[in-house]
Design an enzyme around this catalytic site. Structure first.
Site, PDB file in Angstrom:
ATOM      1  N   GLY A 362      37.112  32.154  39.797  1.00  0.00           N
ATOM      2  CA  GLY A 362      38.474  32.099  40.292  1.00  0.00           C
ATOM      3  C   GLY A 362      39.086  33.477  40.390  1.00  0.00           C
ATOM      4  O   GLY A 362      38.497  34.471  39.956  1.00  0.00           O
ATOM      5  N   PRO A 363      40.261  33.577  40.958  1.00  0.00           N
ATOM      6  CA  PRO A 363      40.935  34.877  41.137  1.00  0.00           C
ATOM      7  C   PRO A 363      41.272  35.510  39.790  1.00  0.00           C
ATOM      8  O   PRO A 363      41.276  34.839  38.754  1.00  0.00           O
ATOM      9  CB  PRO A 363      42.210  34.507  41.916  1.00  0.00           C
ATOM     10  N   PRO A 364      41.587  36.792  39.791  1.00  0.00           N
ATOM     11  CA  PRO A 364      41.978  37.448  38.538  1.00  0.00           C
ATOM     12  C   PRO A 364      43.261  36.855  37.974  1.00  0.00           C
ATOM     13  O   PRO A 364      44.170  36.488  38.713  1.00  0.00           O
ATOM     14  CB  PRO A 364      42.195  38.915  38.950  1.00  0.00           C
ATOM     15  N   VAL A 366      43.805  34.052  36.182  1.00  0.00           N
ATOM     16  CA  VAL A 366      44.036  32.604  36.097  1.00  0.00           C
ATOM     17  C   VAL A 366      43.624  32.035  34.748  1.00  0.00           C
ATOM     18  O   VAL A 366      43.709  30.831  34.535  1.00  0.00           O
ATOM     19  CB  VAL A 366      43.311  31.856  37.235  1.00  0.00           C
ATOM     20  N   GLY A 367      43.128  32.892  33.819  1.00  0.00           N
ATOM     21  CA  GLY A 367      42.846  32.425  32.468  1.00  0.00           C
ATOM     22  C   GLY A 367      41.393  32.133  32.179  1.00  0.00           C
ATOM     23  O   GLY A 367      41.097  31.368  31.260  1.00  0.00           O
ATOM     24  N   LYS A 368      40.459  32.753  32.911  1.00  0.00           N
ATOM     25  CA  LYS A 368      39.039  32.462  32.689  1.00  0.00           C
ATOM     26  C   LYS A 368      38.574  32.953  31.320  1.00  0.00           C
ATOM     27  O   LYS A 368      37.914  32.227  30.579  1.00  0.00           O
ATOM     28  CB  LYS A 368      38.192  33.119  33.795  1.00  0.00           C
ATOM     29  N   THR A 369      38.930  34.194  30.981  1.00  0.00           N
ATOM     30  CA  THR A 369      38.488  34.751  29.706  1.00  0.00           C
ATOM     31  C   THR A 369      39.164  34.056  28.532  1.00  0.00           C
ATOM     32  O   THR A 369      38.514  33.745  27.525  1.00  0.00           O
ATOM     33  CB  THR A 369      38.795  36.264  29.670  1.00  0.00           C
ATOM     34  N   SER A 686      38.147  29.970  59.861  1.00  0.00           N
ATOM     35  CA  SER A 686      39.176  28.940  59.708  1.00  0.00           C
ATOM     36  C   SER A 686      40.409  29.170  60.582  1.00  0.00           C
ATOM     37  O   SER A 686      41.273  28.305  60.665  1.00  0.00           O
ATOM     38  CB  SER A 686      39.601  28.851  58.236  1.00  0.00           C
ATOM     39  N   LYS A 729      45.128  27.344  50.170  1.00  0.00           N
ATOM     40  CA  LYS A 729      45.878  27.363  51.431  1.00  0.00           C
ATOM     41  C   LYS A 729      47.085  26.434  51.370  1.00  0.00           C
ATOM     42  O   LYS A 729      48.185  26.781  51.843  1.00  0.00           O
ATOM     43  CB  LYS A 729      44.957  26.975  52.582  1.00  0.00           C
TER      44      LYS A 729
END
Length: 807
Positions: A362-364, A366-369, A686, A729
């Site tokens: 996911g984008p930077p 967003v809480g992955k770590t 798209s 989107k």
């Protein structure tokens, strides 16, 4: 009589074969005769002229030698003295007279008789003999200077006493009395050399070889002596160190080795690792304590002991407890939380489950770590994190072999040691940022680590023994997947994290970010509060991201300024951050809020795009100019997007009659499609239906609805194909208050991931063809009579826009 014998000719003499002795001319030597055949030959010689021929046996073990067992070259000798011994043997003393060859050996009267050839070679010239004499004297002087020992003193005295006018005799004396390592065979070979010059040369070689041997022996002895002195010095110093350590109460080396053995036993290593550790301790025991090799061995043993082979953290498998912790740490992310809870359920039902490998994409921001930390907290495991950004050396994963100076295990083993347990939550952060160069491919090394079927025997180059990683829960993070090799993707369960909606960001800020930053700035929580409108202003005008990292940074910026105000004014009043005061603290807005189009316009359509930081809205413009049918594309469009524009134009030309714009409209017109924010690269298929709608609008003069946004790939036949990034989107459309969205029919399944509050404010139209798109997007239906461009001539230019439309 000796002089008569030396003259040339042939004579028959009694013959005695001798063992392990070579008799030379001018040599006086005693020996014992015991064999009956030899005694009879001696008696026969004594009865005549006391001359006897002495030849050495080829094999000394033969008691009754035949003629072929005796060398043909020997010495004619004179019997000086004989003495019969009590045991029947006879002790004789003989003097060598002349070297000779036996041509025939016969056995008569119970003893051997030889036909002796006394012919001598031509004497060497006096000059040559003088040169060899000087050379021998020089070599003997060198030998004397080396002072090899008492045996050499007697030998040198005997040689110097020889007649200097007869160097050939000197050679025989040297050969007979030489104390060095010269064998019977070598002596026999010298005896067989009748040529005086050749014999002297051979003697010189023997002396030179002996001199070289003595020099080498002394060099070796000196080296050994120095090494022994060094070893004795080290031993003395080590004993001194031990005494000092004992006085200080420190442990000696043997005690340390015993402790190492106990630690190896306590570590409960696998058999292979245990054997390697014990073998290395044995090697360490044989090494000097202060040597470099002992340090390398000790480090290796310490690493083997430090690995948590059998240490395991007790896992919390309570589903309700895990759910509470996940809710405390993160807002939203329902799919991720559901997967984690499923993992815990499986841990309860299966006794020995395999380790899971999850990959959050996911984008930077967003809480992955932070999700990895929450998983560790929810399961009660230890947490370790390894950042892979910029890693380009395979040894970072697998370690270096111990042959290299300063070698260490790879980061996988180092982090396992840091965790102190064999079942931690192991986060591999930024797995998409690894590189490849001549040192190897770290992603290839990770394939074994992240494969549940193989990682139960992970081989680190430094340890050189298998390590079980099957109990580790690996969690990987990445911003994008296209830079992660496909085989590596195949080994992970990929879970996508899309950007947050404004509502989600608002809730995250209120629940977590504001409290965290107020605390870090040392402000009393009761003294500062943020209005919802102020947080929304931060989200809309000061950040442009899918996550909340920059939002947290801006909140921290406000809190710091408030903290300064509190300290400088020493106020105790409650401060409330409202929307108007945001600009007062942070200055002019960094981003303008991208508004939707305020009115329906010809040739201007709204598209939806995906970026690494979330969804975006793209306003696509089209205009017409006099020309010959060329298509101009601007806005830093990628190759795929340019091809989509070509496909859109081809579709319009193929349906020109149905749109009422004349089949040859393109022969008199040029087309220009522009996507604003030209400094930002754009690509992907798209935008196909957006560009087609914009072209049809400008050609038919029908305005495009300003409240409609669209996304989808177009084909030459007007079909609308599915696209990616639907959630991002739709969130972008929702952020700009767009009410109607056009999506490909095949993307209907993606609507399940859209938050309900977003879908409630959107009218999503699922389409399969371009005709459906036009019915929704244009202000009125397209009909053949709408605009007939065949009637447009240069005199009717007022019907076309005079300049490109810009907004």
């Amino acid at each position: 009589m000796a002089d008569e014998l030396i003259t040339s000719g042939t004579v028959r003499l009694p013959m005695v074969p001798i063992r392990d002795v070579v008799v030379f001319p001018y040599m006086m030597i005693p020996f014992v005769i015991g064999r009956a055949m030899s005694i009879r030959a001696l008696e026969q010689a004594l009865a005549t002229d006391k001359r006897i021929f002495l030849a050495t046996q080829i094999d000394a073990t033969v008691d009754d030698p035949e003629p072929e067992d005796i060398y043909t070259a020997g010495t004619v000798a004179n019997i000086v003295q004989s003495l019969k011994l009590p045991d029947g043997n006879i002790r004789v003393l003989v003097e060598g007279l002349n070297r000779a060859k036996v041509t025939r050996i016969e056995k008569t009267g119970g003893f051997l008789t030889g036909t002796i050839d006394l012919k001598q070679p031509k004497p060497a010239s006096p000059a040559k003999l003088t040169l060899f004499s000087k050379r021998i004297t020089s070599l003997l002087d060198q030998l004397a200077k080396l002072n090899p020992g008492p045996n050499y003193d007697d030998f040198l005295a005997a040689v110097k006493s020889a007649d200097p006018d007869h160097p050939e005799r000197q050679a025989d004396i040297i050969a007979s009395k030489f104390p060095g390592s010269i064998t019977v065979e070598q002596k026999q070979s010298i005896l067989e050399i009748f040529d005086q010059t050749e014999r002297l040369n051979k003697i010189c070689e023997i002396i030179e070889l002996e001199i070289e041997k003595i020099k080498v022996d002394r060099t070796i002895q000196g080296r050994v002596r120095r090494q022994m002195e060094k070893a004795q010095r080290e031993y003395y110093l080590n004993e001194k160190i031990k005494a000092i350590q004992k006085e200080l109460g420190k442990k000696d080396e043997k005690t340390e080795l015993e402790e190492l053995r106990k630690k190896v036993q306590a570590a409960k290593m696998p058999k292979d690792a245990h054997d390697k550790a014990m073998k290395e301790i044995e090697r360490l025991e044989m090494m000097p304590p202060m040597s470099a090799e002992s340090t390398v061995s000790r480090t290796y043993i310490d690493w083997l002991i430090a690995i948590p082979w059998a240490k395991k953290t007790r896992e919390i498998r309570d589903i309700n407890h895990a759910a509470v912790i996940l809710e405390e740490d993160h807002y939203g992310l329902d799919k991720i939380k559901e997967r984690i809870l499923e993992f815990l359920v499986i841990r309860q039902l299966v006794k020995k489950p395999k380790g899971s490998i999850l990959c959050f994409v996911g984008p930077p921001g967003v809480g992955k770590t932070s999700l990895g930390r929450s998983i560790a907290r929810a399961t009660g495991r230890e947490f370790v994190r390894l950042s892979l950004g910029g890693v380009r050396d395979e040894a970072e994963i697998r370690g270096h072999r111990r042959t290299y100076i300063g070698a260490l295990p790879g980061q996988i083993i180092q982090m396992l040691k840091k965790a102190g347990t064999r079942n931690p939550v192991f986060m591999l952060d930024e797995i998409d940022k690894m590189s490849v160069d001549f040192r190897g491919d770290p992603s290839a090394a990770l394939m074994e680590v992240l494969d549940p079927e193989q990682n139960n025997n992970f081989m680190d180059h430094y340890l050189d023994t298998g390590v079980d990683l099957s109990s580790v829960m690996f969690v990987c993070t990445a911003n994008v997947l296209y830079s992660v090799p496909r085989p590596l993707q195949d080994r992970m369960e990929v879970i996508s994290l899309a950007g947050y909606t404004e509502l989600e960001k608002l809730q995250i800020a209120k629940r977590f970010l504001v409290k965290k930053q107020i605390g870090e700035c040392g402000i009393n929580p009761k003294q500062l509060s943020f209005d919802d409108e102020a947080i929304l202003a931060l989200i809309r005008r000061y950040t442009r991201e899918a996550g909340v990292r920059n939002l947290e940074r801006e909140i921290a910026n406000v809190c710091r300024k408030v903290a300064r105000k509190i300290v400088s004014t020493k106020t105790e009043e409650i401060l409330r951050i409202a929307e108007p005061s945001v600009e007062e603290y942070l200055g002019v807005a960094k981003f303008r809020e991208k508004a939707s189009i305020s009115a329906n316009e010809v040739g201007l359509a709204t598209g939806l795009a995906w970026t690494e930081v979330g969804g975006e809205v793209l306003h696509t413009e089209a205009t017409l100019m006099d020309g010959k049918g060329s298509l101009t594309l601007t806005g830093k469009l990628g190759e795929v997007m340019q091809e989509s524009a070509q496909a859109a134009l081809s579709y319009v030309r193929s349906r020109a009659g149905e749109f009422g714009i004349g089949r040859d409209f393109y022969r008199r017109l040029d087309f220009h499609i522009h996507v604003p924010e030209g400094a930002i690269p754009k690509d992907g298929p798209s935008a196909g239906i957006t560009m087609a709608t914009s072209l049809i609008s400008i050609l038919t003069r029908i305005p495009v609805r300003s409240d409609v946004a669209m996304t989808g790939e177009i084909t030459l036949r007007g079909k609308v194909l599915p696209i990616g990034g639907v959630k991002e989107k739709l969130l972008a459309a929702h952020r700009l208050a767009i009410k109607t969205v056009i999506l490909p029919k095949d993307n209907e399944k993606d609507l399940q991931d859209i938050p309900k509050e977003v879908l409630a404010n959107l009218s999503v139209n699922l389409v399969e063809t371009m005709d459906e798109v036009l019915r929704i997007a244009l202000e009125r239906p397209v009909a053949p009579q709408t605009a007939c461009l065949e009637e447009i001539t240069p005199s009717h230019k007022e019907n076309l826009p005079e300049t490109p439309i810009t907004h």
